[in-house]
Design a protein around this motif. Structure first.
Motif, PDB file in Angstrom:
ATOM      1  N   SER A   1     -36.906  91.955 -31.661  1.00  0.00           N
ATOM      2  CA  SER A   1     -35.556  91.679 -32.183  1.00  0.00           C
ATOM      3  C   SER A   1     -35.198  92.486 -33.434  1.00  0.00           C
ATOM      4  O   SER A   1     -34.044  92.794 -33.664  1.00  0.00           O
ATOM      5  CB  SER A   1     -35.418  90.196 -32.534  1.00  0.00           C
ATOM      6  N   PHE A   2     -36.208  92.799 -34.266  1.00  0.00           N
ATOM      7  CA  PHE A   2     -35.923  93.464 -35.546  1.00  0.00           C
ATOM      8  C   PHE A   2     -36.178  94.975 -35.506  1.00  0.00           C
ATOM      9  O   PHE A   2     -36.143  95.633 -36.542  1.00  0.00           O
ATOM     10  CB  PHE A   2     -36.729  92.806 -36.675  1.00  0.00           C
TER      11      PHE A   2
ATOM     12  N   LYS B   1     -29.488  90.770 -34.444  1.00  0.00           N
ATOM     13  CA  LYS B   1     -29.863  90.873 -35.848  1.00  0.00           C
ATOM     14  C   LYS B   1     -29.228  92.094 -36.510  1.00  0.00           C
ATOM     15  O   LYS B   1     -29.295  92.253 -37.723  1.00  0.00           O
ATOM     16  CB  LYS B   1     -31.403  90.978 -35.979  1.00  0.00           C
TER      17      LYS B   1
ATOM     18  N   SER C   1     -28.644  84.962 -25.845  1.00  0.00           N
ATOM     19  CA  SER C   1     -29.348  85.187 -27.114  1.00  0.00           C
ATOM     20  C   SER C   1     -30.821  85.410 -26.805  1.00  0.00           C
ATOM     21  O   SER C   1     -31.271  85.139 -25.672  1.00  0.00           O
ATOM     22  CB  SER C   1     -29.215  83.966 -28.034  1.00  0.00           C
ATOM     23  N   SER C   2     -31.567  85.872 -27.799  1.00  0.00           N
ATOM     24  CA  SER C   2     -32.991  86.089 -27.528  1.00  0.00           C
ATOM     25  C   SER C   2     -33.734  84.759 -27.356  1.00  0.00           C
ATOM     26  O   SER C   2     -34.745  84.704 -26.672  1.00  0.00           O
ATOM     27  CB  SER C   2     -33.624  86.953 -28.614  1.00  0.00           C
ATOM     28  N   SER C   3     -33.221  83.690 -27.960  1.00  0.00           N
ATOM     29  CA  SER C   3     -33.877  82.385 -27.747  1.00  0.00           C
ATOM     30  C   SER C   3     -33.767  81.942 -26.293  1.00  0.00           C
ATOM     31  O   SER C   3     -34.682  81.293 -25.762  1.00  0.00           O
ATOM     32  CB  SER C   3     -33.264  81.307 -28.636  1.00  0.00           C
TER      33      SER C   3
ATOM     34  N   PHE D   1     -41.438  83.688 -36.579  1.00  0.00           N
ATOM     35  CA  PHE D   1     -40.304  82.759 -36.559  1.00  0.00           C
ATOM     36  C   PHE D   1     -40.667  81.522 -35.731  1.00  0.00           C
ATOM     37  O   PHE D   1     -41.121  81.651 -34.586  1.00  0.00           O
ATOM     38  CB  PHE D   1     -39.073  83.465 -35.984  1.00  0.00           C
TER      39      PHE D   1
ATOM     40  N   LYS E   1     -23.513  88.503 -29.114  1.00  0.00           N
ATOM     41  CA  LYS E   1     -24.760  89.277 -29.032  1.00  0.00           C
ATOM     42  C   LYS E   1     -25.370  89.131 -27.650  1.00  0.00           C
ATOM     43  O   LYS E   1     -24.936  88.286 -26.853  1.00  0.00           O
ATOM     44  CB  LYS E   1     -25.740  88.758 -30.079  1.00  0.00           C
TER      45      LYS E   1
ATOM     46  N   ASN F   1     -41.126  88.906 -38.068  1.00  0.00           N
ATOM     47  CA  ASN F   1     -40.296  88.118 -38.965  1.00  0.00           C
ATOM     48  C   ASN F   1     -41.170  86.953 -39.426  1.00  0.00           C
ATOM     49  O   ASN F   1     -41.604  86.182 -38.562  1.00  0.00           O
ATOM     50  CB  ASN F   1     -39.064  87.610 -38.200  1.00  0.00           C
TER      51      ASN F   1
ATOM     52  N   ASP G   1     -41.683  90.515 -28.889  1.00  0.00           N
ATOM     53  CA  ASP G   1     -40.323  90.235 -29.361  1.00  0.00           C
ATOM     54  C   ASP G   1     -39.986  91.350 -30.342  1.00  0.00           C
ATOM     55  O   ASP G   1     -40.589  91.453 -31.409  1.00  0.00           O
ATOM     56  CB  ASP G   1     -40.274  88.867 -30.054  1.00  0.00           C
TER      57      ASP G   1
ATOM     58  N   THR H   1     -44.626  89.558 -32.217  1.00  0.00           N
ATOM     59  CA  THR H   1     -43.301  89.914 -32.725  1.00  0.00           C
ATOM     60  C   THR H   1     -43.452  91.186 -33.549  1.00  0.00           C
ATOM     61  O   THR H   1     -44.245  91.214 -34.491  1.00  0.00           O
ATOM     62  CB  THR H   1     -42.763  88.777 -33.622  1.00  0.00           C
TER      63      THR H   1
ATOM     64  N   ASP I   1     -33.046  92.383 -28.628  1.00  0.00           N
ATOM     65  CA  ASP I   1     -31.982  91.564 -29.208  1.00  0.00           C
ATOM     66  C   ASP I   1     -30.985  92.452 -29.946  1.00  0.00           C
ATOM     67  O   ASP I   1     -31.392  93.301 -30.734  1.00  0.00           O
ATOM     68  CB  ASP I   1     -32.652  90.583 -30.198  1.00  0.00           C
TER      69      ASP I   1
ATOM     70  N   ASN J   1     -39.196  79.301 -34.014  1.00  0.00           N
ATOM     71  CA  ASN J   1     -38.633  78.856 -32.741  1.00  0.00           C
ATOM     72  C   ASN J   1     -39.390  79.471 -31.565  1.00  0.00           C
ATOM     73  O   ASN J   1     -39.377  78.924 -30.466  1.00  0.00           O
ATOM     74  CB  ASN J   1     -37.106  79.031 -32.680  1.00  0.00           C
ATOM     75  N   ILE J   2     -40.113  80.566 -31.804  1.00  0.00           N
ATOM     76  CA  ILE J   2     -40.940  81.136 -30.732  1.00  0.00           C
ATOM     77  C   ILE J   2     -42.065  80.151 -30.405  1.00  0.00           C
ATOM     78  O   ILE J   2     -42.295  79.800 -29.245  1.00  0.00           O
ATOM     79  CB  ILE J   2     -41.487  82.513 -31.169  1.00  0.00           C
TER      80      ILE J   2
ATOM     81  N   HIS K   1     -29.464  86.385 -39.179  1.00  0.00           N
ATOM     82  CA  HIS K   1     -28.372  86.985 -38.402  1.00  0.00           C
ATOM     83  C   HIS K   1     -27.626  87.994 -39.280  1.00  0.00           C
ATOM     84  O   HIS K   1     -27.662  87.912 -40.504  1.00  0.00           O
ATOM     85  CB  HIS K   1     -27.410  85.896 -37.903  1.00  0.00           C
TER      86      HIS K   1
HETATM   87  C1  LIG Z   1     -38.135  87.363 -34.176  1.00  0.00           C
HETATM   88  C2  LIG Z   1     -37.016  86.478 -33.705  1.00  0.00           C
HETATM   89  N1  LIG Z   1     -36.849  86.277 -32.386  1.00  0.00           N
HETATM   90  C3  LIG Z   1     -35.868  85.487 -31.933  1.00  0.00           C
HETATM   91  C4  LIG Z   1     -34.995  84.847 -32.772  1.00  0.00           C
HETATM   92  C5  LIG Z   1     -33.910  83.970 -32.203  1.00  0.00           C
HETATM   93  O1  LIG Z   1     -32.684  84.620 -32.225  1.00  0.00           O
HETATM   94  P1  LIG Z   1     -31.353  83.888 -31.744  1.00  0.00           P
HETATM   95  O2  LIG Z   1     -31.052  82.869 -32.761  1.00  0.00           O
HETATM   96  O3  LIG Z   1     -30.310  84.958 -31.706  1.00  0.00           O
HETATM   97  O4  LIG Z   1     -31.629  83.324 -30.411  1.00  0.00           O
HETATM   98  C6  LIG Z   1     -35.121  85.013 -34.133  1.00  0.00           C
HETATM   99  C7  LIG Z   1     -34.165  84.366 -35.043  1.00  0.00           C
HETATM  100  O5  LIG Z   1     -34.092  84.612 -36.217  1.00  0.00           O
HETATM  101  C8  LIG Z   1     -36.163  85.847 -34.616  1.00  0.00           C
HETATM  102  O6  LIG Z   1     -36.348  86.023 -35.923  1.00  0.00           O
END
Ligand SMILES: Cc1ncc(COP(=O)(O)O)c(C=O)c1O
Length: 382
Positions: free
Chosen positions: A196-197, A227, A95-97, A121, A235, A166, A194, A162, A224, A123-124, A35
């Motif tokens: 996000s970055f 980040k 959030s993106s999650s 990452f 966010k 990440n 994804d 992604t 997202d 959590n995906i 973050h």
């Molecule tokens: C590539 C990617 N997608 C999604 C997320 C999840 O983001 P958030 O915690 O804001 O939901 C992360 C978290 O680091 C991430 O690295």
């Protein structure tokens, strides 16, 4: 049998990367989560000073208008001019999650198998698995080099990538995206990204939407803001989808939320405008300088290496030759420094993450420099 906790992070007791990030939250030397925690720039401080005005604006104007403006400013700042503007095509999430959970649930209604980039990452992977989807690892080298094997595309309902990735920072080029989209379209496979970055890397700011729409593929992109800007986790994650997607994403979205705060939408618009007016370049220079501090601080140590020399993401992996990432994580903890061992990024084969540690670069410069000194101390052979 080894528990998942033990398999992922022996010694820490954590079962996933976020639990390791949680342990770091109260430390001055938290270089664990990705973050944005760097100091505000003068331009961004001005926006924060204007928060009462943004609140007032959020009270007065229709949320649909605020949301449209936030999307337009964000996409424009990142070179995404052909994003869909029809109602419901860009779903704003907390959030993106949350966007990822909606997509995972929707995918589970049409398929039982997803090809997912490896590493990425965790959590995906966890959100997909949590919705009973089986995962097939998509290794980065072949993904970036060649067309995907037809047998793979015949065996999955979705390809998920992604980009920038990440923790590696690898970016899918415009040409690779075109070919990937064409392949997925021909096999009737959904292509999900994804991104996000992407704000950190101009190589990821070509117009993805133009390419995706030109291919007729069924696509989803998770965008997202979280980040990029140090907004104390205020966010938006966006689930953007093609008209032909054919998944119940809007229904599932409405099962989970009504919408995000108009105050946050107003902030996203203002931070995006600031980014487009030079803030993004400033951010790139800041992250590049932080990366140089890490690389220069470890450069002469024979025990370390740079696994991702081309990365421009706000995270940096360090290769460690003589210790595991988890051992270094434990030693750093004694100095109150919290980084991230990389085992769990390798969601299909944690052992491959054993020799790397990830550092977050979106931090104030002085504490990051202190973290690097502590890391140097820990990694210096005695
Ligand atoms: C590539 C990617 N997608 C999604 C997320 C999840 O983001 P958030 O915690 O804001 O939901 C992360 C978290 O680091 C991430 O690295």
């Amino acid at each position: 049998m080894q528990s998942k906790a033990h398999a992922a992070h022996a010694g820490s007791g954590a079962e996933n990367l976020t639990q390791l990030e949680f342990l770091a939250l109260n430390s001055e030397f938290n270089i664990a989560d990705g973050h944005a925690r760097q100091p505000l720039t003068p331009g961004q401080s001005k926006i924060v000073n204007d928060l009462p005005l943004l609140f007032e604006d959020g009270e007065k104007r229709p949320v649909e208008q605020l949301e449209r403006e936030a999307h337009a400013a964000f996409f424009k700042a990142l070179g995404q001019h052909r994003y869909p503007s029809a109602p419901g095509r860009v779903l704003s999430c907390y959030s993106s999650s949350v966007a990822m959970e909606i997509l995972s649930r929707a995918l589970a209604s049409v398929t039982d198998s997803v090809a997912l980039v490896h590493p990425t990452f965790d959590n995906i992977a966890d959100l997909l698995r949590g919705n009973r989807l089986g995962l097939v690892p998509l290794e980065e080298d072949p993904l970036h080099a060649d067309d995907l094997p037809a047998e793979l595309l015949e065996s999955v309902g979705c390809v998920f990538v992604t980009t920038p990735n990440n923790p590696t920072g690898r970016v899918v080029s415009a040409e690779r995206l075109r070919r990937l989209a064409g392949q997925c379209a021909r096999h009737g496979v959904i292509l999900a990204l994804d991104t996000s970055f992407r704000g950190f890397d101009t190589r990821a700011q070509y117009d993805h939407y133009e390419i995706l729409d030109a291919s007729d593929v069924r696509w989803v992109v998770i965008e997202d803001t979280g980040k990029l800007w140090p907004t104390l986790d205020l966010k938006v994650g966006m689930l953007v989808h093609s008209e032909n997607l054919g998944l119940p994403v809007e229904k599932i979205y409405s099962d989970i939320l009504l919408g995000v705060s108009p105050l946050i939408l107003g902030m996203v618009r203002r931070f995006s405008e600031d980014a487009a007016a030079g803030g993004l370049t400033e951010l790139h220079e800041f992250i590049a300088a932080q990366r140089s501090v890490v690389r220069a601080g470890l450069a002469d140590l024979s025990t370390t290496g740079v696994p991702d020399p081309d990365s421009r993401a706000s995270v940096e992996r360090v290769l460690i030759r003589h210790l595991t990432g988890t051992e270094v994580w434990e030693a750093l903890r004694e100095h109150h420094v919290y980084a991230l061992p990389c085992r769990a990024f390798y969601w299909a084969d944690p052992a491959r993450g054993d020799r790397t540690l990830r550092l977050a670069l979106a931090r104030a410069s002085a504490p990051l420099a202190q973290c690097v000194r502590a890391l140097r101390h820990v990694l210096t052979p005695r």
